[in-house]
Design an enzyme around this catalytic site. Structure first.
Site, PDB file in Angstrom:
ATOM      1  N   LYS A  79     178.264   6.494  91.976  1.00  0.00           N
ATOM      2  CA  LYS A  79     178.820   5.136  91.848  1.00  0.00           C
ATOM      3  C   LYS A  79     180.104   5.147  91.019  1.00  0.00           C
ATOM      4  CE  LYS A  79     174.980   3.592  89.942  1.00  0.00           C
ATOM      5  NZ  LYS A  79     174.044   4.737  89.963  1.00  0.00           N
TER       6      LYS A  79
ATOM      7  N   ARG B 264     170.737  -4.116  88.427  1.00  0.00           N
ATOM      8  CA  ARG B 264     169.734  -3.044  88.485  1.00  0.00           C
ATOM      9  C   ARG B 264     168.308  -3.583  88.500  1.00  0.00           C
ATOM     10  NH1 ARG B 264     173.253   1.262  86.099  1.00  0.00           N
ATOM     11  NH2 ARG B 264     172.210   3.256  86.325  1.00  0.00           N
TER      12      ARG B 264
ATOM     13  N   ARG C  92     176.465  17.705  85.274  1.00  0.00           N
ATOM     14  CA  ARG C  92     177.360  16.865  84.465  1.00  0.00           C
ATOM     15  C   ARG C  92     177.004  16.995  82.988  1.00  0.00           C
ATOM     16  NH1 ARG C  92     177.557  10.475  85.499  1.00  0.00           N
ATOM     17  NH2 ARG C  92     175.589  10.522  84.384  1.00  0.00           N
TER      18      ARG C  92
ATOM     19  N   ARG D  92     176.535  13.493  77.266  1.00  0.00           N
ATOM     20  CA  ARG D  92     175.655  12.315  77.334  1.00  0.00           C
ATOM     21  C   ARG D  92     174.220  12.709  77.035  1.00  0.00           C
ATOM     22  NH1 ARG D  92     177.022   8.487  82.455  1.00  0.00           N
ATOM     23  NH2 ARG D  92     174.782   8.114  82.219  1.00  0.00           N
TER      24      ARG D  92
ATOM     25  N   ARG E  39     164.987   8.345  84.430  1.00  0.00           N
ATOM     26  CA  ARG E  39     165.953   7.377  84.970  1.00  0.00           C
ATOM     27  C   ARG E  39     165.705   7.167  86.467  1.00  0.00           C
ATOM     28  NH1 ARG E  39     171.351  10.199  83.175  1.00  0.00           N
ATOM     29  NH2 ARG E  39     172.327   8.614  84.471  1.00  0.00           N
TER      30      ARG E  39
HETATM   31  P1  B4P Z   1     178.477   9.450  88.787  1.00  0.00           P
HETATM   32  O1  B4P Z   1     179.434   8.841  89.745  1.00  0.00           O
HETATM   33  O2  B4P Z   1     178.961   9.611  87.397  1.00  0.00           O
HETATM   34  O3  B4P Z   1     177.061   8.755  88.686  1.00  0.00           O
HETATM   35  P2  B4P Z   1     176.560   7.254  88.688  1.00  0.00           P
HETATM   36  O4  B4P Z   1     176.036   6.963  90.061  1.00  0.00           O
HETATM   37  O5  B4P Z   1     177.674   6.352  88.196  1.00  0.00           O
HETATM   38  O6  B4P Z   1     175.303   7.242  87.717  1.00  0.00           O
HETATM   39  P3  B4P Z   1     174.737   6.855  86.240  1.00  0.00           P
HETATM   40  O7  B4P Z   1     173.296   6.603  86.412  1.00  0.00           O
HETATM   41  O8  B4P Z   1     175.121   7.951  85.320  1.00  0.00           O
HETATM   42  O9  B4P Z   1     175.246   5.521  85.768  1.00  0.00           O
HETATM   43  P4  B4P Z   1     175.299   4.465  84.559  1.00  0.00           P
HETATM   44  O10 B4P Z   1     176.360   4.909  83.647  1.00  0.00           O
HETATM   45  O11 B4P Z   1     175.495   3.199  85.318  1.00  0.00           O
HETATM   46  O12 B4P Z   1     178.100  10.849  89.430  1.00  0.00           O
HETATM   47  C1  B4P Z   1     177.209  11.730  88.801  1.00  0.00           C
HETATM   48  C2  B4P Z   1     177.667  13.164  89.003  1.00  0.00           C
HETATM   49  O13 B4P Z   1     177.719  13.513  90.391  1.00  0.00           O
HETATM   50  C3  B4P Z   1     179.069  13.430  88.455  1.00  0.00           C
HETATM   51  O14 B4P Z   1     179.056  14.637  87.752  1.00  0.00           O
HETATM   52  C4  B4P Z   1     179.951  13.525  89.694  1.00  0.00           C
HETATM   53  O15 B4P Z   1     181.054  14.380  89.518  1.00  0.00           O
HETATM   54  C5  B4P Z   1     178.979  14.068  90.737  1.00  0.00           C
HETATM   55  N1  B4P Z   1     179.304  13.616  92.106  1.00  0.00           N
HETATM   56  C6  B4P Z   1     179.736  12.364  92.462  1.00  0.00           C
HETATM   57  N2  B4P Z   1     179.930  12.306  93.804  1.00  0.00           N
HETATM   58  C7  B4P Z   1     179.585  13.550  94.304  1.00  0.00           C
HETATM   59  C8  B4P Z   1     179.580  14.130  95.624  1.00  0.00           C
HETATM   60  N3  B4P Z   1     179.941  13.427  96.717  1.00  0.00           N
HETATM   61  N4  B4P Z   1     179.146  15.407  95.750  1.00  0.00           N
HETATM   62  C9  B4P Z   1     178.787  16.135  94.654  1.00  0.00           C
HETATM   63  N5  B4P Z   1     178.808  15.659  93.373  1.00  0.00           N
HETATM   64  C10 B4P Z   1     179.203  14.375  93.213  1.00  0.00           C
HETATM   65  O16 B4P Z   1     173.891   4.326  83.781  1.00  0.00           O
HETATM   66  C11 B4P Z   1     173.515   4.946  82.567  1.00  0.00           C
HETATM   67  C12 B4P Z   1     172.384   4.194  81.813  1.00  0.00           C
HETATM   68  O17 B4P Z   1     172.885   2.902  81.308  1.00  0.00           O
HETATM   69  C13 B4P Z   1     171.135   3.789  82.616  1.00  0.00           C
HETATM   70  O18 B4P Z   1     170.181   4.827  82.694  1.00  0.00           O
HETATM   71  C14 B4P Z   1     170.611   2.562  81.787  1.00  0.00           C
HETATM   72  O19 B4P Z   1     169.859   2.955  80.661  1.00  0.00           O
HETATM   73  C15 B4P Z   1     171.868   1.869  81.293  1.00  0.00           C
HETATM   74  N6  B4P Z   1     172.304   0.768  82.179  1.00  0.00           N
HETATM   75  C16 B4P Z   1     173.479   0.730  82.888  1.00  0.00           C
HETATM   76  N7  B4P Z   1     173.562  -0.411  83.610  1.00  0.00           N
HETATM   77  C17 B4P Z   1     172.417  -1.115  83.376  1.00  0.00           C
HETATM   78  C18 B4P Z   1     171.907  -2.356  83.869  1.00  0.00           C
HETATM   79  N8  B4P Z   1     172.586  -3.101  84.750  1.00  0.00           N
HETATM   80  N9  B4P Z   1     170.692  -2.781  83.424  1.00  0.00           N
HETATM   81  C19 B4P Z   1     169.998  -2.057  82.541  1.00  0.00           C
HETATM   82  N10 B4P Z   1     170.409  -0.865  82.042  1.00  0.00           N
HETATM   83  C20 B4P Z   1     171.615  -0.383  82.453  1.00  0.00           C
END
Ligand code: B4P
Length: 194
Positions: free
Chosen positions: A14, A89, A128, A134, A145
């Protein structure tokens, strides 16, 4: 106004895809994960409270994240639209978002859901974790998670499916390939005003 939700489990990409979408469509990026991490970095009371949940792989309470999003929407009335990354979420967050956007007359345009299998999610996030610093990118917390996603977040898809705004895509492949799948959906989504 283009209001897009990027949806998917932790590690679906995302954050990665949001960066590219903001550049292409000049939208405002609202990532609740980033907002919470900046509160933690600034050591605010909200950040100190949120960190306890995040370090355990749990969702932060709804009222905290809804309040943060409300403040951002109020502060950016004039935006061309928003990318909601990691929000909503829970179904309660989705209902609150629908109400907030209804006040402004510009509902969600589309929810794009990136589908990635469990083993790949764990692989990406463990990887990552080697450089992110993190505290929630460890295998034990990553699995919590993903469990939290399955029980509390997945039902949000149904909420937008009922509104005929839900579009699943394959989140496996090169970042550019996944991006092309997302823009195809956005470019074909009907823009609705209330
Ligand atoms: P990212 O792009 O970083 O991952 P993400 O989906 O944004 O996930 P995340 O769960 O970490 O999000 P958040 O900060 O919202 O990609 C992950 C990895 O994959 C990276 O290393 C990237 O390079 C790699 N990658 C990406 N695309 C790829 C591809 N096509 N092929 C290969 N590799 C690839 O959440 C963190 C925490 O915050 C949650 O657990 C929760 O505690 C809290 N939180 C956030 N929002 C909340 C909400 N609305 N309500 C309650 N709690 C919340």
């Amino acid at each position: 106004m283009l209001n897009i939700i990027l949806f998917g489990p932790p590690g679906a990409g995302k954050g990665t895809q949001s960066e590219k979408l903001i550049a292409k469509y000049k939208l405002l990026h609202l990532s609740t994960g980033d907002l919470l991490r900046s509160e933690i970095a600034a050591n605010t009371p909200l950040g100190i409270e949120a960190k306890k949940f995040m370090d355990e792989g749990k969702l932060v309470p709804d009222e905290v994240v809804i309040g943060m999003i409300e403040n951002k929407l109020e502060a950016h009335h004039d935006a061309a639209g928003f990318i909601f990354d990691g929000f909503p979420r829970t179904v309660a967050q989705a209902k609150a978002l629908d109400e907030l956007l209804a006040k402004h007359g510009h509902p969600i345009t589309a929810m794009v859901a990136m589908e990635v299998p469990h083993v790949e999610l764990v692989k990406r996030l463990v990887n990552r974790g080697l450089t992110s610093g993190r505290s929630d990118d460890t295998e034990e917390v990553i699995n919590k998670r993903i469990d939290e996603y399955e029980s509390k977040t997945r039902p949000v898809a149904k909420h937008y499916e009922t509104q005929q705004k839900f579009s699943p895509i394959n989140g496996i492949g090169e970042v550019e390939e996944v991006f092309d799948r997302i823009i195809e959906i956005i470019n074909n989504a009907p823009i609705i005003s209330l």
